[in-house]
Design an enzyme around this catalytic site. Sequence first.
Site, PDB file in Angstrom:
ATOM      1  N   GLY A 267     101.414  41.301  85.231  1.00 25.59           N
ATOM      2  CA  GLY A 267     100.661  41.457  83.997  1.00 25.59           C
ATOM      3  C   GLY A 267      99.579  42.516  84.007  1.00 25.59           C
ATOM      4  N   PRO A 303     103.273  42.437  90.054  1.00 26.48           N
ATOM      5  CA  PRO A 303     103.106  43.513  89.068  1.00 26.48           C
ATOM      6  C   PRO A 303     104.409  44.265  88.833  1.00 26.48           C
ATOM      7  CG  PRO A 303     102.280  44.228  91.198  1.00 26.48           C
ATOM      8  CD  PRO A 303     102.689  42.775  91.354  1.00 26.48           C
ATOM      9  N   GLY A 304     104.682  44.581  87.583  1.00 27.38           N
ATOM     10  CA  GLY A 304     105.831  45.413  87.252  1.00 27.38           C
ATOM     11  C   GLY A 304     105.319  46.709  86.646  1.00 27.38           C
ATOM     12  N   ARG A 341     110.320  49.813  72.928  1.00 28.95           N
ATOM     13  CA  ARG A 341     108.964  49.248  72.857  1.00 28.95           C
ATOM     14  C   ARG A 341     108.259  49.505  71.513  1.00 28.95           C
ATOM     15  NH1 ARG A 341     105.122  49.959  75.586  1.00 28.95           N
ATOM     16  NH2 ARG A 341     104.620  47.791  76.002  1.00 28.95           N
ATOM     17  N   TYR A 345     107.456  46.005  69.830  1.00 29.39           N
ATOM     18  CA  TYR A 345     106.055  45.553  69.974  1.00 29.39           C
ATOM     19  C   TYR A 345     105.070  46.427  69.203  1.00 29.39           C
ATOM     20  CZ  TYR A 345     108.442  44.012  74.261  1.00 29.39           C
ATOM     21  OH  TYR A 345     109.343  43.530  75.168  1.00 29.39           O
ATOM     22  N   CYS A 373     120.400  54.580  62.484  1.00 32.05           N
ATOM     23  CA  CYS A 373     120.235  54.161  61.105  1.00 32.05           C
ATOM     24  C   CYS A 373     119.499  52.831  61.016  1.00 32.05           C
ATOM     25  CB  CYS A 373     121.614  54.069  60.462  1.00 32.05           C
ATOM     26  SG  CYS A 373     121.537  53.516  58.783  1.00 32.05           S
ATOM     27  N   TYR A 402     110.006  49.110  81.383  1.00 32.86           N
ATOM     28  CA  TYR A 402     110.625  48.515  80.210  1.00 32.86           C
ATOM     29  C   TYR A 402     111.191  49.579  79.257  1.00 32.86           C
ATOM     30  CZ  TYR A 402     108.046  44.624  82.163  1.00 32.86           C
ATOM     31  OH  TYR A 402     107.541  43.689  83.026  1.00 32.86           O
TER      32      TYR A 402
HETATM   33  N1  LLP Z   1     106.309  37.999  86.618  1.00 32.30           N
HETATM   34  C1  LLP Z   1     106.903  37.303  85.623  1.00 32.30           C
HETATM   35  C2  LLP Z   1     107.268  35.900  85.840  1.00 32.30           C
HETATM   36  C3  LLP Z   1     107.164  37.932  84.393  1.00 32.30           C
HETATM   37  O1  LLP Z   1     107.740  37.239  83.413  1.00 32.30           O
HETATM   38  C4  LLP Z   1     106.808  39.292  84.214  1.00 32.30           C
HETATM   39  C5  LLP Z   1     107.062  39.980  82.940  1.00 32.30           C
HETATM   40  C6  LLP Z   1     106.200  39.977  85.291  1.00 32.30           C
HETATM   41  C7  LLP Z   1     105.958  39.288  86.475  1.00 32.30           C
HETATM   42  C8  LLP Z   1     105.810  41.406  85.211  1.00 32.30           C
HETATM   43  O2  LLP Z   1     104.911  41.655  84.172  1.00 32.30           O
HETATM   44  P1  LLP Z   1     104.177  43.083  84.092  1.00 32.30           P
HETATM   45  O3  LLP Z   1     103.368  43.221  85.362  1.00 32.30           O
HETATM   46  O4  LLP Z   1     105.221  44.154  84.042  1.00 32.30           O
HETATM   47  O5  LLP Z   1     103.380  43.014  82.868  1.00 32.30           O
HETATM   48  N2  LLP Z   1     109.110  44.152  77.745  1.00 32.30           N
HETATM   49  C9  LLP Z   1     107.678  43.978  77.641  1.00 32.30           C
HETATM   50  C10 LLP Z   1     107.093  43.275  78.842  1.00 32.30           C
HETATM   51  C11 LLP Z   1     107.709  41.917  79.102  1.00 32.30           C
HETATM   52  C12 LLP Z   1     107.192  41.283  80.359  1.00 32.30           C
HETATM   53  C13 LLP Z   1     107.946  40.047  80.678  1.00 32.30           C
HETATM   54  N3  LLP Z   1     107.557  39.424  81.902  1.00 32.30           N
HETATM   55  C14 LLP Z   1     107.033  45.335  77.384  1.00 32.30           C
HETATM   56  O6  LLP Z   1     107.741  46.334  77.299  1.00 32.30           O
HETATM   57  O7  LLP Z   1     105.821  45.430  77.219  1.00 32.30           O
END
Ligand code: LLP
Length: 449
Positions: A267, A303-304, A341, A345, A373, A402
């Site tokens: 997150g 973290p992603g 995105r 969002y 379209c 993403y």
């Molecule tokens: N761990 C869990 C259990 C998760 O569900 C997620 C993301 C992460 C880690 C990694 O979250 P991050 O660090 O990347 O925020 N498609 C959306 C984001 C969806 C995130 C879903 N879960 C976007 O493009 O903003």
Amino acid sequence: MTEVDPEPRTDTRPELRPDHRLLRGQAERFGVHIVDDQLKMEGVDLAAVAAAVDTPAFVYSSAAVTRRYEGLRAALSGRRTKICYAVKANSNQTILRLLARAGAGADIVSGGELERALAAGFDPGSIVFSGVGKRDREIDAAIAARIRAIHVESVEEVRRVAARARAQGAVAPIALRLNPDIDPETHPYLATGLQETKFGIAMADALEVAALVANSPSLRLCGITCHIGSQIHDATPFLAGLARLRGIVDELRVRRFDLEYLDLGGGLGVAYGLSDPSVDAPSFGEALTAATADLDLELVLEPGRYLVGNAGVLLTRVLTRKQSGDKRFVIVDAAMNDLIRPALYQAYHAIVPVRLPAADAPTVRADIVGPICECGDFFARDRPIVWPAAGELLAILSAGAYGSTMASTYNTRPVAPEIVVRGDTFALTRPRRSVAAMIADESYPPWLA
Ligand code: LLP
């Protein structure tokens, strides 16, 4: 009059020139920089990448990914921590291998991501398996691969994992994903730590579910986990989550559960626009280290976006320009199927020309849109931009997370290729899929063959 005006009415007020400010001052923050008026990623000209692989194309900086990972690791060097990269953000095999070699673990959410993570070389013992629903064969594969833990989110899932482990004659390590009922104040689709969402086990049920695990000889409870949401810019919501989980963790230890880790999820946010805050890794690390100083458990983070979001761009070419009444449109060859995105969002992505325009080039407000379209097929609305020429290259910034992983083939648009840059070299790590291959995947039923 709906014709393109070759000499657009222009508005050159300084506040209409954010892309120039971005380019001149802060492009580095977005994983690119400018040399001789050309947009570069590390030592590579993005125009050269477009010439080699065509557009649209995702381009990632390996140095930017490594820098982010090392920075976060250094910020948490004061405490026992494992950074498990959330594969869903960007599952390009090269990016995965880069992070695996740097020492990261992986957070996966499917059997497919398990295969990817193992293929990229992640140590199975550093893989955690999140997700609110898992198929039997995904659970079986995770147990067989001896991953670190399966994160379970319901009583039914506890029972299911116990049964699958028993069938394999194994003891499955699991962690309970709790829902701490925290509002991270982010986009509603990205706030996963609220009680009303589908995620996690309610705090009030945690001890009862743990007792169920204790009574299941094929399960071993090794951790507690949560994930409160995405695009969080400081430690405060993580500390709030920690405070909520703390009581449960203490109680479980009193009850002699041999916990190994506490996972506070992913997150951590990134900046998409000039005025967005950036996470300060050292103070984030300091806050978490201080708050967990007396917690004799490994800390896990997932973290992603933080590791890859700013490290990638989506390269696109202007197909055509159009004016309808007062409204101007720049139609590009990337679309919502490549980067959803903005449509999903209402997300902001900075967009800059690959060749820097002259400082006094006329600026207009325009929508930057794809060719699909759907009115939702846009990248920017009413965006101040130097009116680009047809054929000009643009870079949609912060598309490393993403983007490609959420891409589709809508309109039979093949998923865009992925290029990884290192120093002054670049590698095509995934080619553009051919339409012929897409068609060849399908077959006719006998009655129409
Ligand atoms: N761990 C869990 C259990 C998760 O569900 C997620 C993301 C992460 C880690 C990694 O979250 P991050 O660090 O990347 O925020 N498609 C959306 C984001 C969806 C995130 C879903 N879960 C976007 O493009 O903003």
